[in-house]
Design a protein around this motif. Sequence first.
Motif, PDB file in Angstrom:
ATOM      1  N   ASP A  33       0.814  -1.211   0.000  1.00 14.99           N
ATOM      2  CA  ASP A  33       0.000   0.000   0.000  1.00 14.99           C
ATOM      3  C   ASP A  33       0.847   1.261   0.000  1.00 14.99           C
ATOM      4  OD1 ASP A  33      -2.248  -1.579  -0.023  1.00 14.99           O
ATOM      5  OD2 ASP A  33      -2.703  -1.333   2.116  1.00 14.99           O
ATOM      6  N   GLY A  34       2.139   1.127   0.330  1.00 15.60           N
ATOM      7  CA  GLY A  34       3.048   2.265   0.288  1.00 15.60           C
ATOM      8  C   GLY A  34       3.723   2.477  -1.048  1.00 15.60           C
ATOM      9  N   LEU A  35       3.475   1.571  -2.007  1.00 16.51           N
ATOM     10  CA  LEU A  35       4.076   1.729  -3.325  1.00 16.51           C
ATOM     11  C   LEU A  35       3.487   2.927  -4.058  1.00 16.51           C
ATOM     12  CD1 LEU A  35       4.094  -1.980  -4.583  1.00 16.51           C
ATOM     13  CD2 LEU A  35       6.061  -0.652  -3.834  1.00 16.51           C
ATOM     14  N   ALA A  36       4.329   3.612  -4.808  1.00 19.51           N
ATOM     15  CA  ALA A  36       3.846   4.715  -5.638  1.00 19.51           C
ATOM     16  C   ALA A  36       3.015   4.161  -6.793  1.00 19.51           C
ATOM     17  CB  ALA A  36       5.033   5.511  -6.179  1.00 19.51           C
ATOM     18  N   ASP A  37       2.134   4.996  -7.329  1.00 19.89           N
ATOM     19  CA  ASP A  37       1.363   4.599  -8.502  1.00 19.89           C
ATOM     20  C   ASP A  37       2.311   4.273  -9.652  1.00 19.89           C
ATOM     21  OD1 ASP A  37      -0.991   4.985  -7.163  1.00 19.89           O
ATOM     22  OD2 ASP A  37      -1.282   7.038  -7.906  1.00 19.89           O
ATOM     23  N   ASP A  38       1.957   3.246 -10.418  1.00 17.52           N
ATOM     24  CA  ASP A  38       2.764   2.828 -11.561  1.00 17.52           C
ATOM     25  C   ASP A  38       1.854   2.756 -12.772  1.00 17.52           C
ATOM     26  OD1 ASP A  38       4.232   1.488 -13.507  1.00 17.52           O
ATOM     27  OD2 ASP A  38       5.265   0.219 -12.067  1.00 17.52           O
ATOM     28  N   SER A  39       1.965   3.723 -13.659  1.00 17.37           N
ATOM     29  CA  SER A  39       1.063   3.798 -14.803  1.00 17.37           C
ATOM     30  C   SER A  39       1.380   2.765 -15.880  1.00 17.37           C
ATOM     31  CB  SER A  39       1.101   5.197 -15.422  1.00 17.37           C
ATOM     32  OG  SER A  39       2.417   5.501 -15.862  1.00 17.37           O
ATOM     33  N   SER A  40       2.549   2.138 -15.801  1.00 14.98           N
ATOM     34  CA  SER A  40       2.942   1.200 -16.857  1.00 14.98           C
ATOM     35  C   SER A  40       2.729  -0.259 -16.472  1.00 14.98           C
ATOM     36  CB  SER A  40       4.411   1.412 -17.238  1.00 14.98           C
ATOM     37  OG  SER A  40       5.247   1.217 -16.114  1.00 14.98           O
ATOM     38  N   HIS A  41       2.437  -0.516 -15.188  1.00 16.44           N
ATOM     39  CA  HIS A  41       2.261  -1.894 -14.736  1.00 16.44           C
ATOM     40  C   HIS A  41       1.044  -2.008 -13.838  1.00 16.44           C
ATOM     41  CE1 HIS A  41       6.618  -1.782 -15.698  1.00 16.44           C
ATOM     42  NE2 HIS A  41       6.379  -2.993 -16.163  1.00 16.44           N
ATOM     43  N   ARG A  42       0.508  -3.207 -13.770  1.00 13.96           N
ATOM     44  CA  ARG A  42      -0.545  -3.530 -12.806  1.00 13.96           C
ATOM     45  C   ARG A  42       0.115  -4.336 -11.700  1.00 13.96           C
ATOM     46  NH1 ARG A  42      -5.986  -6.625 -14.610  1.00 13.96           N
ATOM     47  NH2 ARG A  42      -6.461  -4.588 -15.504  1.00 13.96           N
ATOM     48  N   LEU A  43      -0.021  -3.880 -10.464  1.00 10.17           N
ATOM     49  CA  LEU A  43       0.632  -4.507  -9.325  1.00 10.17           C
ATOM     50  C   LEU A  43      -0.408  -5.189  -8.442  1.00 10.17           C
ATOM     51  CD1 LEU A  43       3.009  -1.567  -8.290  1.00 10.17           C
ATOM     52  CD2 LEU A  43       3.463  -3.405  -9.930  1.00 10.17           C
ATOM     53  N   GLU A  44      -0.116  -6.431  -8.033  1.00 10.64           N
ATOM     54  CA  GLU A  44      -0.986  -7.174  -7.129  1.00 10.64           C
ATOM     55  C   GLU A  44      -0.108  -7.934  -6.132  1.00 10.64           C
ATOM     56  OE1 GLU A  44      -3.534  -9.746  -9.410  1.00 10.64           O
ATOM     57  OE2 GLU A  44      -4.478  -8.095 -10.498  1.00 10.64           O
ATOM     58  N   ILE A  45      -0.739  -8.431  -5.076  1.00 10.52           N
ATOM     59  CA  ILE A  45      -0.058  -9.387  -4.199  1.00 10.52           C
ATOM     60  C   ILE A  45      -0.628 -10.761  -4.508  1.00 10.52           C
ATOM     61  CG2 ILE A  45       0.463 -10.106  -1.849  1.00 10.52           C
ATOM     62  CD1 ILE A  45      -0.022  -7.265  -0.915  1.00 10.52           C
ATOM     63  N   VAL A  52       3.948  -8.334 -10.782  1.00 10.33           N
ATOM     64  CA  VAL A  52       4.053  -7.175 -11.666  1.00 10.33           C
ATOM     65  C   VAL A  52       3.645  -7.613 -13.066  1.00 10.33           C
ATOM     66  CG1 VAL A  52       5.579  -5.402 -12.613  1.00 10.33           C
ATOM     67  CG2 VAL A  52       5.955  -6.245 -10.281  1.00 10.33           C
ATOM     68  N   MET A  53       2.584  -6.993 -13.586  1.00 12.29           N
ATOM     69  CA  MET A  53       2.080  -7.355 -14.916  1.00 12.29           C
ATOM     70  C   MET A  53       1.994  -6.112 -15.781  1.00 12.29           C
ATOM     71  SD  MET A  53      -1.048  -9.884 -13.801  1.00 12.29           S
ATOM     72  CE  MET A  53      -1.604  -8.718 -12.569  1.00 12.29           C
ATOM     73  N   ASN A  54       2.171  -6.295 -17.083  1.00  9.94           N
ATOM     74  CA  ASN A  54       1.950  -5.185 -17.996  1.00  9.94           C
ATOM     75  C   ASN A  54       0.489  -4.759 -17.948  1.00  9.94           C
ATOM     76  OD1 ASN A  54       4.614  -5.125 -18.959  1.00  9.94           O
ATOM     77  ND2 ASN A  54       4.175  -6.744 -20.441  1.00  9.94           N
ATOM     78  N   ARG A  55       0.244  -3.488 -18.115  1.00 10.88           N
ATOM     79  CA  ARG A  55      -1.133  -3.020 -18.129  1.00 10.88           C
ATOM     80  C   ARG A  55      -1.824  -3.498 -19.407  1.00 10.88           C
ATOM     81  NH1 ARG A  55      -2.312   0.089 -14.131  1.00 10.88           N
ATOM     82  NH2 ARG A  55      -4.290   0.684 -15.091  1.00 10.88           N
TER      83      ARG A  55
END
Length: 207
Positions: A33-45, A52-55
């Motif tokens: 939850d502390g990760l910065a927004d990443d417009s190029s990847h979709r992040l999940e646990i 880390v997945m491509n959008r």
Amino acid sequence: MLRVSPLTEPIGACPMSTALAREGHPISIEEFDGLADDSSHRLEIEDGRLLVMNRPAGPHIAAAQRLVSYLNDQLPDELEAMMEFQAELAGPSPRRIPDLVVCMTEARDQVRVRADQVLLAVEIVSPGESAARDYIKKPAEYAANGIPNTWVIDIQENPLSLTVYTLDDTGQYHFSSPITGSYTGSIGSHEVTIDLDALTGPRRRRN
């Protein structure tokens, strides 16, 4: 695939850059939850590790956008379909981003939607991503969190297909054979009809 350094930034400082996160590295909810927004990847646990997945791109985005539009045209005002709304789950994969969720309209002002607010989760299977994750792993997680329905839409198939997962009284999903053409079913107590063929390909005008 993202290959960068391990997590090193202390929790509670500024938002953590995804450049400090590594694919497959163990990660806590607080760190995630502390990760910065990443417009190029979709992040999940996933299973306690950073995924880390491509959008999504191209037909995947078109299918999701059209489905949101078709659903919102038919749903009552108190429900809303929304794309890429982060879901808060219990279990080893506590942060997921379904391609689309239907939930109470009031949830749209939240940072993430709770599992008990979700009536429908939708996953879209497209080239380059794990079909097993969409067909097996995520539905099992959604069932364990009491989400009443999951749809898996496979845009790799010709024609496009829909598999419907419905929660039973034992907390398990029953799933349909792949559906093509048109589908009519319920979200909560509200019936919707989707022209599956219209989710991809040339845009069609609706009457």
